[in-house]
Scaffold this motif. Structure first.
Motif, mmCIF file in Angstrom:
data_model
loop_
_atom_site.group_PDB
_atom_site.id
_atom_site.type_symbol
_atom_site.label_atom_id
_atom_site.label_comp_id
_atom_site.label_asym_id
_atom_site.label_seq_id
_atom_site.Cartn_x
_atom_site.Cartn_y
_atom_site.Cartn_z
ATOM 1 N N LEU B 187 0.830 -1.206 0.000
ATOM 2 C CA LEU B 187 0.000 0.000 0.000
ATOM 3 C C LEU B 187 0.868 1.261 0.000
ATOM 4 N N THR B 188 2.009 1.197 0.704
ATOM 5 C CA THR B 188 2.902 2.357 0.698
ATOM 6 C C THR B 188 3.415 2.628 -0.720
ATOM 7 N N LEU B 189 3.811 1.546 -1.398
ATOM 8 C CA LEU B 189 4.268 1.731 -2.776
ATOM 9 C C LEU B 189 3.129 2.215 -3.672
ATOM 10 N N MET B 190 1.903 1.785 -3.339
ATOM 11 C CA MET B 190 0.758 2.298 -4.099
ATOM 12 C C MET B 190 0.720 3.827 -4.032
ATOM 13 N N LEU B 191 0.944 4.374 -2.841
ATOM 14 C CA LEU B 191 0.942 5.836 -2.715
ATOM 15 C C LEU B 191 1.996 6.458 -3.619
ATOM 16 N N VAL B 192 3.169 5.789 -3.703
ATOM 17 C CA VAL B 192 4.257 6.349 -4.505
ATOM 18 C C VAL B 192 3.868 6.400 -5.982
ATOM 19 N N VAL B 193 3.256 5.305 -6.489
ATOM 20 C CA VAL B 193 3.037 5.235 -7.939
ATOM 21 C C VAL B 193 1.683 5.778 -8.370
ATOM 22 N N LEU B 194 0.799 6.050 -7.409
ATOM 23 C CA LEU B 194 -0.539 6.516 -7.774
ATOM 24 C C LEU B 194 -0.516 7.734 -8.712
ATOM 25 N N PRO B 195 0.258 8.776 -8.393
ATOM 26 C CA PRO B 195 0.256 9.941 -9.309
ATOM 27 C C PRO B 195 0.694 9.568 -10.722
ATOM 28 N N ILE B 196 1.667 8.653 -10.831
ATOM 29 C CA ILE B 196 2.141 8.257 -12.166
ATOM 30 C C ILE B 196 0.998 7.610 -12.937
ATOM 31 N N ILE B 197 0.299 6.682 -12.269
ATOM 32 C CA ILE B 197 -0.785 5.970 -12.953
ATOM 33 C C ILE B 197 -1.903 6.941 -13.321
ATOM 34 N N ILE B 198 -2.233 7.834 -12.399
ATOM 35 C CA ILE B 198 -3.328 8.775 -12.693
ATOM 36 C C ILE B 198 -2.977 9.616 -13.920
ATOM 37 N N VAL B 199 -1.783 10.204 -13.921
ATOM 38 C CA VAL B 199 -1.432 11.115 -15.013
ATOM 39 C C VAL B 199 -1.376 10.376 -16.345
ATOM 40 N N SER B 200 -0.777 9.168 -16.359
ATOM 41 C CA SER B 200 -0.677 8.473 -17.647
ATOM 42 C C SER B 200 -2.057 7.992 -18.107
ATOM 43 N N SER B 201 -2.920 7.592 -17.158
ATOM 44 C CA SER B 201 -4.263 7.174 -17.571
ATOM 45 C C SER B 201 -5.065 8.357 -18.095
ATOM 46 N N GLN B 202 -4.862 9.513 -17.475
ATOM 47 C CA GLN B 202 -5.549 10.707 -17.988
ATOM 48 C C GLN B 202 -5.139 10.972 -19.427
ATOM 49 N N GLU B 203 -3.830 10.870 -19.678
ATOM 50 C CA GLU B 203 -3.373 11.104 -21.042
ATOM 51 C C GLU B 203 -3.978 10.079 -21.999
ATOM 52 N N ALA B 204 -4.046 8.822 -21.523
ATOM 53 C CA ALA B 204 -4.615 7.774 -22.372
ATOM 54 C C ALA B 204 -6.066 8.087 -22.712
ATOM 55 N N LEU B 205 -6.837 8.481 -21.702
ATOM 56 C CA LEU B 205 -8.255 8.770 -21.955
ATOM 57 C C LEU B 205 -8.405 9.979 -22.872
ATOM 58 N N ARG B 206 -7.522 10.955 -22.681
ATOM 59 C CA ARG B 206 -7.614 12.161 -23.493
ATOM 60 C C ARG B 206 -7.305 11.874 -24.955
ATOM 61 N N SER B 207 -6.529 10.814 -25.197
ATOM 62 C CA SER B 207 -6.151 10.533 -26.586
ATOM 63 C C SER B 207 -7.290 9.881 -27.365
ATOM 64 N N VAL B 208 -8.357 9.468 -26.674
ATOM 65 C CA VAL B 208 -9.487 8.883 -27.397
ATOM 66 C C VAL B 208 -10.284 10.011 -28.039
ATOM 67 N N PRO B 209 -10.524 9.920 -29.351
ATOM 68 C CA PRO B 209 -11.195 11.031 -30.022
ATOM 69 C C PRO B 209 -12.578 11.327 -29.444
ATOM 70 N N ARG B 210 -12.879 12.597 -29.343
ATOM 71 C CA ARG B 210 -14.152 13.028 -28.785
ATOM 72 C C ARG B 210 -15.332 12.458 -29.569
ATOM 73 N N SER B 211 -15.130 12.270 -30.871
ATOM 74 C CA SER B 211 -16.245 11.817 -31.716
ATOM 75 C C SER B 211 -16.755 10.448 -31.271
ATOM 76 N N LEU B 212 -15.852 9.584 -30.758
ATOM 77 C CA LEU B 212 -16.296 8.268 -30.287
ATOM 78 C C LEU B 212 -17.290 8.431 -29.149
ATOM 79 N N ARG B 213 -16.962 9.333 -28.226
ATOM 80 C CA ARG B 213 -17.844 9.529 -27.068
ATOM 81 C C ARG B 213 -19.186 10.113 -27.506
ATOM 82 N N THR B 214 -19.118 11.146 -28.324
ATOM 83 C CA THR B 214 -20.382 11.768 -28.729
ATOM 84 C C THR B 214 -21.227 10.769 -29.504
#
Ligand code: ATP
Ligand code: MG
Lengths: 290, 329, 323
Positions: B187-214
């Motif tokens: 769990l301690t290591l989870m705290l360390v890597v959480l920001p990395i996972i959040i930021v990279s997942s955000q980038e991944a989601l952002r790369s999906v074209p908006r048209s797919l969602r709409t």
């Protein structure tokens, strides 16, 4: 008149240009030799010029003469190779992997394509204005001063004067004189494009290549740039690519029509638009295909 | 035609004339600058390659003599000849598994909230700012957080007489507070890597074209249905890449685990979430910190094992990403 | 006409078929949506909670530390002697640890910031595609190597090299060896983030520059680098933040002597190295030495947080947006 004229005379890059940037066209015409004919009048000459992108044969056997201190328009349907040809004239294609050319292409009788040709010096001599305005993210002043600073060491008062006169020549001075130090990205699209023209002028080129310089602009900015082109003609050999037939007719003295990589017809603009020799030219300029 | 220009402009020198009056910069000088800069670039870039090569070669030279099957299956020992990495290797595997299982859902969930569900509000921008700042927190500080929150449960239960649940021998044994068992470590290591996972997942989601969602929303799908069926599958390959990077970071972290106060000598592998453990980087730290050359060889051998684990990990990532990309079409 | 009729029949039957399925309740759907939304918000709030918890823990423990009879807040923030474990008289002046951290960071930055930028310029402006694809993995491997490995490298390669080839005065533990190792560790951060920033500069600017007669050097240094400056500076600040908080390298290679020095050949102690010393169990829990490590952590946290915030502000204020 001050020291200007004599200084101009000593500028090897600009030997044939008249001494004043702002000479009216009529003045210039009376002073200039008669158009067409004499070989020293040809600025750029292409002879059986071929260009490739890898295996793709983009330009096929182009033979063409571009006269000095005239506006030459390149027209033709999209993808016919106008930009490609333009980019060979100042070797911008050098940075594209797989681009190569054969045949003859000369500027003032000197080979443009030779491997030993100094492309940096060539581009100083052959300026280019691009389709989309692309000012540097620097101040307006620094944009114009960028090129001159590369090539020469200026006293700051000279540089100020150069920037001012370049901006005046691009008909932008009055709009920006109070904010020379602010970012060029804050200008409107039309102003940015005129800034790019001022930037190209500031290095003192002999030839100006313009690739669809008005396609991203509104009618008013377009009109001001067209007027500018007519004024610059006195000083510079101008080649302009355009999709706008009226624009070609308005600004150019000569017109070259390209089609699928070949030069179909080249002649005086009036001739091309009123009395083309080739059927395809006629169809194109009259809007029957495009 | 001259309407745009004031009359005074006529008396001005042309740009070309002004330029001609200034001394030209030496062309040869400019070309020399160009060439020497390229030489500098090449030199410095090869320097980084050389550094990597020297690093890998010295470690291989120092350590490969100690590598053997016994090295993997022996516990650490005071006698260098008998020492091995069994405890720390298994400890690393356990801790990383826990870290992955906890950090992935939370991290991806946070990213989904921020990218797909949140509205523009103060709370949202505060969360974003907070995550940006968390990414800069030194890992040893996360160790302190883990120590207080997980190992000691904020002092709410005594560490000396913990509340226990189940048989200490079984897999399902639990105690409160967690102490310095693998659960606290993971769990301690989870705290360390959480920001990395959040930021990279955000980038991944952002790369999906908006048209797919709409497209999906226009069919009457809810936000979650759209996310689950359209957005998330399209971004999984990129999310996995970020997750693997994060896990590589977790495997290599020693400082936060060290702060938890794990025992230095362990002669057992974990059997449940409360088991004592150590991790490979900590074992390496321990051996590298001793003056004797034998222990340095052990450290180098353990580094080879650690790098091999990391390499395997990245290889799995490449294969996985390839598969998922093909599946996603 | 017939065609149109057929189409409209098909449409009508499709509409009928779609009504045959059981309608899902709107309430159930909205409920699910709300539960999921809540759970996701919970995930997001967890990270906020961890920041707050860190803050509370650090401040509370630091407060308790400063309130202890052996300690004075004035001495802690201004004192130049740090001797918590030695001798009868304990001194808790933070400056030796702060200057130690800064010296290591300065050495690392002096190495990694320029080198990383040059590598980035080479990769983005000069390197042919094949060289680039070969070099990127080198940076990725360097970035993926655990820091304890760099610590080992400093101890067994860099420091002996300094001792043999630079000066005899470099002992087993010294600031320069550790600093260089930290520099190698942050190098890939600078190189790859700066490269991203350089590559984000639109091609049209490079074209404009070379059309004015720039050499590649002119274009890179006078146009592309200034245009990417905010991203480059942000990568530098991130790298410096990582160097400040780096633990294992300095714990292994810099030594354990807390004193104020500017000599790179000296042994010294950083804030993180002191925390390692305490948490490795030299001091009894809840004693004054133990608590002091929390106070040190607070100072470290404040420094890195400050840098991160400055970095984000910088990115936001100076970022040039290109289409
Ligand atoms: N970098 C490149 N690599 C390969 N092919 C290219 C490249 N640039 C252009 N081409 C091809 O060369 C041909 C001529 O392109 P060019 O850009 O010169 O056309 P154009 O006449 O300027 O068209 P437009 O009016 O649309 O600008 C096109 O078929 C184009 O696809
Ligand atoms: Mg074009």
């Amino acid at each position: 008149m001050n020291a200007g004229p004599s200084a101009t005379m000593t500028n090897p890059a600009n030997t044939s240009s008249p001494n004043e940037i702002n000479l009216r066209k009529p003045d210039f015409q009376s002073a200039a030799p008669a158009p067409n004919g004499a070989p020293d009048e040809v600025a750029i000459r292409a002879d059986k010029f071929d260009g490739w992108y890898g295996e793709f044969h983009a330009l096929k056997g182009i033979s063409l003469e571009i006269p000095r201190c005239r506006v030459t328009a390149f027209i033709g349907p999209s993808g016919c190779g106008k930009s490609t040809f333009l980019r060979w004239m100042n070797r911008m294609n050098d940075s594209i992997v797989g681009a190569r050319a054969s045949g003859t292409l000369t500027l003032d009788g000197e080979d443009l394509l030779s491997r030993t040709r100094d492309v940096v010096e060539l581009r100083r001599n052959v300026g280019m204005v691009f389709q989309k305005p692309n000012p540097f993210p620097k101040s307006i002043y620094d944009n114009v001063a960028f090129g001159p600073r590369l090539h020469r060491s200026f006293r700051s008062s000279d540089l100020d004067e150069l920037v001012e006169n370049s901006l005046r020549a691009a008909a932008l001075w009055d709009e920006v004189k109070d904010r020379l130090k602010s970012s060029a990205l804050g200008l409107s699209g039309g102003q940015q494009q005129r800034l790019c023209i001022a930037r190209a002028i500031a290095v003192g080129p002999e030839v100006l290549l313009m690739d669809e310089p008005c396609s991203a602009l509104d009618p008013r900015s377009t009109a001001s740039i067209e007027q500018l082109i007519r004024e610059l003609e006195a000083q510079y050999t101008i080649v302009i690519v355009t999709h706008n037939m009226q624009q070609a007719a308005r600004v150019s003295d000569r017109t070259a029509f390209f089609f699928e990589g070949s030069l179909i017809e080249c002649g005086d603009t009036d001739e091309i638009f009123t009395n083309p020799r080739n059927k395809r030219t006629e169809d194109y300029v009259s809007g029957r295909f495009g | 035609m001259m309407a745009g220009l004031p009359a005074t402009a006529r008396a001005r020198r042309s740009p070309a004339a002004i330029a001609a009056s200034a001394p030209a910069n030496s062309q040869a000088g400019r070309r020399a600058a160009d060439r020497s800069f390229l030489a500098l670039c090449l030199g410095i870039t090869s320097l980084t390659v050389v550094i990597l090569a020297v690093l890998l070669i010295t470690i291989w030279n120092d350590g490969h003599g100690r590598l053997s099957w016994d090295f993997l299956t022996n516990f650490a020992s005071r006698k260098p000849a008998e020492a091995g990495v069994k405890a720390s290797l298994w400890g690393s595997i356990w801790v990383c598994a826990i870290c992955a299982l906890s950090a992935l859902p939370i991290g991806v969930g946070t990213a989904i909230y921020l990218e797909e569900f949140s509205r523009r509000s103060r709370l949202t921008s505060f969360i974003k700012l907070n995550i940006a700042n968390l990414a800069g927190v030194p890992s040893i500080v996360y160790g302190i957080l883990g120590l207080t929150a997980f190992a000691r449960l904020f002092g709410m239960a005594s560490a000396d007489s913990p509340i226990t649940l189940g048989n200490p021998e079984s897999f399902f044994y639990l105690q409160l507070p967690f102490g310095h068992g693998v659960l606290a470590g993971g769990l301690t290591l989870m705290l360390v890597v959480l920001p990395i996972i959040i930021v990279s997942s955000q980038e991944a989601l952002r790369s999906v074209p908006r048209s797919l969602r709409t497209g999906s929303l226009a069919l009457g799908a809810t936000q979650w249905q759209t996310t689950w069926n359209i957005t998330l599958p399209a971004s999984i390959p990129m999310i996995m890449t970020g997750a693997i990077l994060a896990m590589s970071r977790a495997i290599g972290e020693a400082a936060p685990v060290l702060v938890l106060g794990v025992p230095l000598f362990i002669r057992s592998t974990p059997t449940n979430l409360m088991s004592d453990f150590t991790v490979l980087p900590l074992q390496i730290f321990n051996w590298a910190g001793r003056p004797q050359a034998e222990f340095h060889e052990l450290a180098a051998a353990a580094i080879i094992v650690l790098l091999a684990v990391l390499l395997t990990f990245n290889a799995i990532a490449v294969v996985l990403r390839h598969r998922l990309q093909r599946a996603a079409g | 006409m017939q065609n149109a009729a057929a189409v409209s029949t098909a449409a009508r039957s499709a509409a009928a078929a779609s009504r045959r399925g059981t309608a899902r309740s709107r309430a159930a759907r909205d409920g699910t949506e709300r539960v999921i939304r809540g759970a996701l918000l919970g995930c997001a709030l967890l990270s906020v909670a961890s920041t707050f918890t860190i803050l509370v823990i650090l401040l509370a423990q630091t407060g308790q530390f400063l309130a202890m009879p052996e300690v004075s807040a004035w001495e802690f923030f201004t004192g130049t002697t740090w001797s918590p474990l030695l001798g009868a008289e304990k001194h808790f002046g933070i400056w030796p640890l702060v200057t130690g951290t800064m010296l290591i960071t300065a050495i690392a930055a002096a190495f990694a910031l320029p080198v990383g930028l040059v590598v980035a310029i080479y990769l983005s402006e000069y390197a042919p595609a094949r060289v680039r694809t070969a070099l990127k993995p080198v940076l990725e491997i360097l970035a993926g190597i655990p820091t304890v490995v760099y610590g080992f490298f400093a101890l067994t390669v860099i420091t002996p090299f300094l001792h043999d080839h630079v000066s005899e005065s470099f002992g087993t533990y010294n600031a320069l060896g550790a600093g260089i190792a930290v520099g190698i560790m942050i190098l890939p951060i600078v190189a790859s983030l700066s490269e991203d920033a350089l590559r984000a500069v639109p091609r049209s600017l490079r074209d404009a520059s070379s059309a004015l007669g720039s050499t590649r050097f002119d274009t890179s240094v006078k146009v592309v680098v200034p245009a990417a400056l905010s991203g480059i500076v942000a990568s530098w600040l991130l790298a410096i933040t990582r160097a400040l908080g780096e633990t294992m390298i300095v714990a292994l290679a810099a030594g354990g002597l807390a004193h104020m020095t500017a000599n790179p050949a000296d042994e010294l102690q950083t804030m993180t190295a002191y925390m390692v010393q305490i948490f490795l169990g030299d001091a009894p829990a809840y004693g004054v030495e133990y608590r002091s490590s929390y106070a040190v952590a607070t100072v470290l946290f404040a420094m890195t947080l400050g840098l991160t915030i400055v970095g984000n502000l910088f990115l936001r204020a100076f970022r040039e947006e290109y289409e």
